[in-house]
Design an enzyme around this catalytic site. Structure first.
Site, PDB file in Angstrom:
ATOM      1  N   SER A 142       0.901  -1.186   0.087  1.00  0.00           N
ATOM      2  CA  SER A 142       0.033  -0.036  -0.012  1.00  0.00           C
ATOM      3  C   SER A 142       0.895   1.206  -0.036  1.00  0.00           C
ATOM      4  CB  SER A 142      -0.958   0.077   1.242  1.00  0.00           C
ATOM      5  OG  SER A 142      -1.527   1.368   1.399  1.00  0.00           O
ATOM      6  N   TYR A 158      -2.473  -0.470  10.391  1.00  0.00           N
ATOM      7  CA  TYR A 158      -2.389  -1.263   8.955  1.00  0.00           C
ATOM      8  C   TYR A 158      -1.105  -0.812   8.087  1.00  0.00           C
ATOM      9  CZ  TYR A 158      -3.850  -1.572   3.964  1.00  0.00           C
ATOM     10  OH  TYR A 158      -4.086  -1.951   2.533  1.00  0.00           O
TER      11      TYR A 158
END
Length: 257
Positions: A142, A158
């Protein structure tokens, strides 16, 4: 025929990657967890491209399932492609979501850890004996974990796991180079996927008002689509990227530029 495994191939980036592989004449094994109908759709889309695909249920957050899955893979390779090895591995299973640092529970932290880092790590280890020399691995990370990415509040857990995935990718590329296996990562920006967050709410279907806001923050002027990322993954797997390893490619259309 070459064969690829797409972990988390029932929707979104994983599904797009499976279809892109089929267009290149690659057989596909996909996994799903809570979306069997999506996995059936992926198999149908692959077959529509003239390819062959099989789907197996796998919870990437449960390492105890990995030995049985490896046996399923070995049997599928023999039965469908008359092979005892596969060529490509794409680790794309995951879930998103946010929680402010003060609100992150150990339960949520551990779930992020199991699915986003521990799962890919040990699943790759379990499948490694079946991965052919000269093969390729792509991990889906990401841009929230990139030094150039936006440090948005609510993503400490995350992004920490995706950061660990990035470091693992680079070091694993060094270890597996002796076998000619390349290891890379892609870091998508905001992408129109079905990916559920920690509370089970489904992505942009639940928050359509975010689409124009995110498009406005993207240099190329729109939200990313799964095919955009799938095309980049397949390019990294392919022979045209034979001299690329240990890299993390941001696939975001210039998000945040």
């Amino acid at each position: 025929m070459r064969v690829g495994i797409v972990v988390g191939g029932s929707s979104g980036i994983g599904q797009a990657t499976a279809v892109q592989l089929a267009r290149r004449g690659v057989g596909v094994i996909v996994t799903y967890s809570g979306n069997p109908s999506g996995a059936r759709d992926t198999v149908a889309l692959v077959e529509k491209e003239g390819g062959t695909a099989v789907a197996f249920r796998l919870d990437v957050g449960r390492t105890e399932e990995f030995p049985a899955f490896r046996e399923q893979v070995a049997a599928a390779l023999r039965d469908n492609w008359q092979r005892d090895s596969f060529d490509y591995l794409v680790n794309s299973a995951g879930f998103g979501g946010m929680a402010m640092f003060a609100d992150v529970t150990e339960e949520l932290f551990d779930r992020f850890l199991r699915v986003l880092l521990k799962g890919p790590y040990f699943l790759t280890q379990a499948l490694l004996p079946l991965l052919t020399d000269g093969g390729a691995i792509v991990n889906v990370s990401s841009n929230s974990a990139l030094p150039s990415g936006a440090a948005d509040a609510g993503y400490t857990a995350y992004a920490a796991m995706k950061g660990g995935l990035n470091v693992w990718t680079r070091v694993l590329a060094k270890e597996l180079a002796v076998r000619g296996i390349r290891v890379n990562a892609v870091s998508p920006g905001p992408t129109r996927t079905r990916l559920a967050d920690a509370d089970g709410v489904v992505g942009f279907d639940a928050y359509p008002e975010m689409i124009p806001i995110l498009a406005g923050q993207t240099a190329l002027g729109r939200l990313g689509e799964p095919d955009d990322v799938g095309a980049a993954i397949v390019a990294l797997l392919g022979d045209e990227s034979r001299w690329i390893t240990a890299q993390n490619v941001e696939v975001s259309g210039g998000f945040g530029l």
